[in-house]
Design a protein around this motif. Sequence first.
Motif, PDB file in Angstrom:
ATOM      1  N   ILE A 167       0.839  -1.206   0.000  1.00  8.60           N
ATOM      2  CA  ILE A 167       0.000   0.000   0.000  1.00  8.60           C
ATOM      3  C   ILE A 167       0.868   1.248   0.000  1.00  8.60           C
ATOM      4  CG2 ILE A 167      -1.616   1.350   1.402  1.00  8.60           C
ATOM      5  CD1 ILE A 167      -2.870  -1.378   2.233  1.00  8.60           C
ATOM      6  N   MET A 168       1.948   1.240   0.802  1.00 10.42           N
ATOM      7  CA  MET A 168       2.827   2.418   0.849  1.00 10.42           C
ATOM      8  C   MET A 168       3.562   2.634  -0.471  1.00 10.42           C
ATOM      9  SD  MET A 168       4.359   2.939   4.584  1.00 10.42           S
ATOM     10  CE  MET A 168       4.070   1.642   5.723  1.00 10.42           C
ATOM     11  N   ASN A 169       3.909   1.558  -1.173  1.00  3.60           N
ATOM     12  CA  ASN A 169       4.571   1.701  -2.471  1.00  3.60           C
ATOM     13  C   ASN A 169       3.592   2.114  -3.561  1.00  3.60           C
ATOM     14  OD1 ASN A 169       7.176   1.135  -1.658  1.00  3.60           O
ATOM     15  ND2 ASN A 169       6.939  -1.053  -1.950  1.00  3.60           N
ATOM     16  N   ASP A 170       2.378   1.560  -3.529  1.00  5.44           N
ATOM     17  CA  ASP A 170       1.378   1.878  -4.550  1.00  5.44           C
ATOM     18  C   ASP A 170       0.782   3.272  -4.368  1.00  5.44           C
ATOM     19  OD1 ASP A 170       1.813  -0.598  -5.628  1.00  5.44           O
ATOM     20  OD2 ASP A 170      -0.105  -1.469  -5.009  1.00  5.44           O
ATOM     21  N   TYR A 171       0.679   3.711  -3.125  1.00  2.49           N
ATOM     22  CA  TYR A 171       0.076   5.013  -2.811  1.00  2.49           C
ATOM     23  C   TYR A 171       1.024   5.816  -1.915  1.00  2.49           C
ATOM     24  CZ  TYR A 171      -3.937   2.263  -4.262  1.00  2.49           C
ATOM     25  OH  TYR A 171      -4.782   1.443  -4.956  1.00  2.49           O
ATOM     26  N   PRO A 172       2.009   6.511  -2.512  1.00  2.00           N
ATOM     27  CA  PRO A 172       3.003   7.241  -1.704  1.00  2.00           C
ATOM     28  C   PRO A 172       2.387   8.281  -0.780  1.00  2.00           C
ATOM     29  CG  PRO A 172       3.617   7.255  -4.035  1.00  2.00           C
ATOM     30  CD  PRO A 172       2.276   6.613  -3.934  1.00  2.00           C
ATOM     31  N   LYS A 173       1.265   8.881  -1.169  1.00  2.00           N
ATOM     32  CA  LYS A 173       0.626   9.876  -0.300  1.00  2.00           C
ATOM     33  C   LYS A 173       0.167   9.237   1.007  1.00  2.00           C
ATOM     34  CE  LYS A 173      -0.840  12.937  -4.002  1.00  2.00           C
ATOM     35  NZ  LYS A 173      -1.959  13.475  -4.750  1.00  2.00           N
ATOM     36  N   PHE A 174      -0.247   7.973   0.944  1.00  2.00           N
ATOM     37  CA  PHE A 174      -0.650   7.250   2.150  1.00  2.00           C
ATOM     38  C   PHE A 174       0.528   7.118   3.108  1.00  2.00           C
ATOM     39  CE2 PHE A 174      -1.027   3.275   4.538  1.00  2.00           C
ATOM     40  CZ  PHE A 174      -2.204   3.515   5.221  1.00  2.00           C
ATOM     41  N   LYS A 175       1.718   6.872   2.558  1.00  2.00           N
ATOM     42  CA  LYS A 175       2.920   6.737   3.384  1.00  2.00           C
ATOM     43  C   LYS A 175       3.189   8.024   4.152  1.00  2.00           C
ATOM     44  CE  LYS A 175       6.528   5.892   0.929  1.00  2.00           C
ATOM     45  NZ  LYS A 175       7.747   5.484   0.223  1.00  2.00           N
ATOM     46  N   TYR A 176       3.107   9.161   3.457  1.00  2.00           N
ATOM     47  CA  TYR A 176       3.377  10.443   4.118  1.00  2.00           C
ATOM     48  C   TYR A 176       2.271  10.792   5.109  1.00  2.00           C
ATOM     49  CZ  TYR A 176       6.896  10.631   0.522  1.00  2.00           C
ATOM     50  OH  TYR A 176       7.957  10.319  -0.292  1.00  2.00           O
ATOM     51  N   ALA A 177       1.030  10.446   4.793  1.00  2.00           N
ATOM     52  CA  ALA A 177      -0.071  10.697   5.727  1.00  2.00           C
ATOM     53  C   ALA A 177       0.110   9.857   6.993  1.00  2.00           C
ATOM     54  CB  ALA A 177      -1.412  10.389   5.063  1.00  2.00           C
ATOM     55  N   LEU A 178       0.517   8.599   6.815  1.00  2.00           N
ATOM     56  CA  LEU A 178       0.748   7.723   7.964  1.00  2.00           C
ATOM     57  C   LEU A 178       1.881   8.253   8.833  1.00  2.00           C
ATOM     58  CD1 LEU A 178      -0.040   5.053   9.359  1.00  2.00           C
ATOM     59  CD2 LEU A 178       1.700   3.942   7.960  1.00  2.00           C
ATOM     60  N   LEU A 179       2.960   8.714   8.215  1.00  2.00           N
ATOM     61  CA  LEU A 179       4.073   9.295   8.969  1.00  2.00           C
ATOM     62  C   LEU A 179       3.637  10.555   9.719  1.00  2.00           C
ATOM     63  CD1 LEU A 179       7.021   8.851   6.451  1.00  2.00           C
ATOM     64  CD2 LEU A 179       6.742   7.711   8.657  1.00  2.00           C
ATOM     65  N   ALA A 180       2.816  11.385   9.079  1.00  2.00           N
ATOM     66  CA  ALA A 180       2.329  12.605   9.730  1.00  2.00           C
ATOM     67  C   ALA A 180       1.453  12.266  10.935  1.00  2.00           C
ATOM     68  CB  ALA A 180       1.562  13.462   8.733  1.00  2.00           C
ATOM     69  N   VAL A 181       0.576  11.276  10.793  1.00  2.00           N
ATOM     70  CA  VAL A 181      -0.302  10.875  11.897  1.00  2.00           C
ATOM     71  C   VAL A 181       0.535  10.314  13.044  1.00  2.00           C
ATOM     72  CG1 VAL A 181      -2.058   9.188  12.580  1.00  2.00           C
ATOM     73  CG2 VAL A 181      -2.351  10.514  10.488  1.00  2.00           C
ATOM     74  N   MET A 182       1.532   9.488  12.711  1.00  2.00           N
ATOM     75  CA  MET A 182       2.383   8.926  13.763  1.00  2.00           C
ATOM     76  C   MET A 182       3.179  10.027  14.469  1.00  2.00           C
ATOM     77  SD  MET A 182       3.619   5.400  11.872  1.00  2.00           S
ATOM     78  CE  MET A 182       5.145   5.352  12.729  1.00  2.00           C
ATOM     79  N   GLY A 183       3.699  10.979  13.710  1.00  2.00           N
ATOM     80  CA  GLY A 183       4.434  12.098  14.304  1.00  2.00           C
ATOM     81  C   GLY A 183       3.547  12.933  15.201  1.00  2.00           C
ATOM     82  N   ALA A 184       2.337  13.225  14.748  1.00  2.00           N
ATOM     83  CA  ALA A 184       1.400  14.009  15.556  1.00  2.00           C
ATOM     84  C   ALA A 184       1.035  13.265  16.840  1.00  2.00           C
ATOM     85  CB  ALA A 184       0.147  14.323  14.741  1.00  2.00           C
ATOM     86  N   TYR A 185       0.856  11.946  16.740  1.00  2.00           N
ATOM     87  CA  TYR A 185       0.523  11.140  17.909  1.00  2.00           C
ATOM     88  C   TYR A 185       1.650  11.207  18.949  1.00  2.00           C
ATOM     89  CZ  TYR A 185      -0.309   7.118  20.878  1.00  2.00           C
ATOM     90  OH  TYR A 185      -0.483   6.303  21.963  1.00  2.00           O
TER      91      TYR A 185
END
Length: 192
Positions: A167-185
Amino acid sequence: MVRAGPVGTHLPTSGLDIFGDLRKMNKRQLYYQVLNFAMIVSSALMIWKGLIVLTGSESPIVVVLSGSMEPAFHRGDLLFLTNFREDPIRAGEIVVFKVEGRDIPIVHRVIKVHEKESGDIKFLTKGDNNEVDDRGLYKEGQNWLEKKDVVGRARGFLPYVGMVTIIMNDYPKFKYALLAVMGAYVLLKRES
């Protein structure tokens, strides 16, 4: 910065004020945070290198990226590999191999083996779900694989665990969104 709420509660003005947090730290706290991060990264690298030594494979864990090996393995399965050079390659074995000109390793089954008296082994592979053998995937003019092409041999798997990677390779925006959510958490957790 903290402001007072209506009932005397303290609310953070910004959960993403990273630089403000860094400025508030003294040098010792900052060094401590940097060392903690370096320890986490180096521990992960040591574990990976340890797995490489234990398994004899340059990549001891891989994710199946296509459906060419169904029903044996499905897209997203996580494979555990070994690659001990003294073990002979046999027909029926599932190998992960790299072909010159392709960056991504391929997971397929050995269907034919040619072993010479000198000990040289050449073999042919095919995906269980494919109609034809892999000669079309090999580099131009190459009809057989050799032991040097093998990254590892499948020894075990966890079904669908690698879907996150796909999923992270197919949808790079998802990878950055996941990193942003983890950072915010992490930041919000630190402030509470």
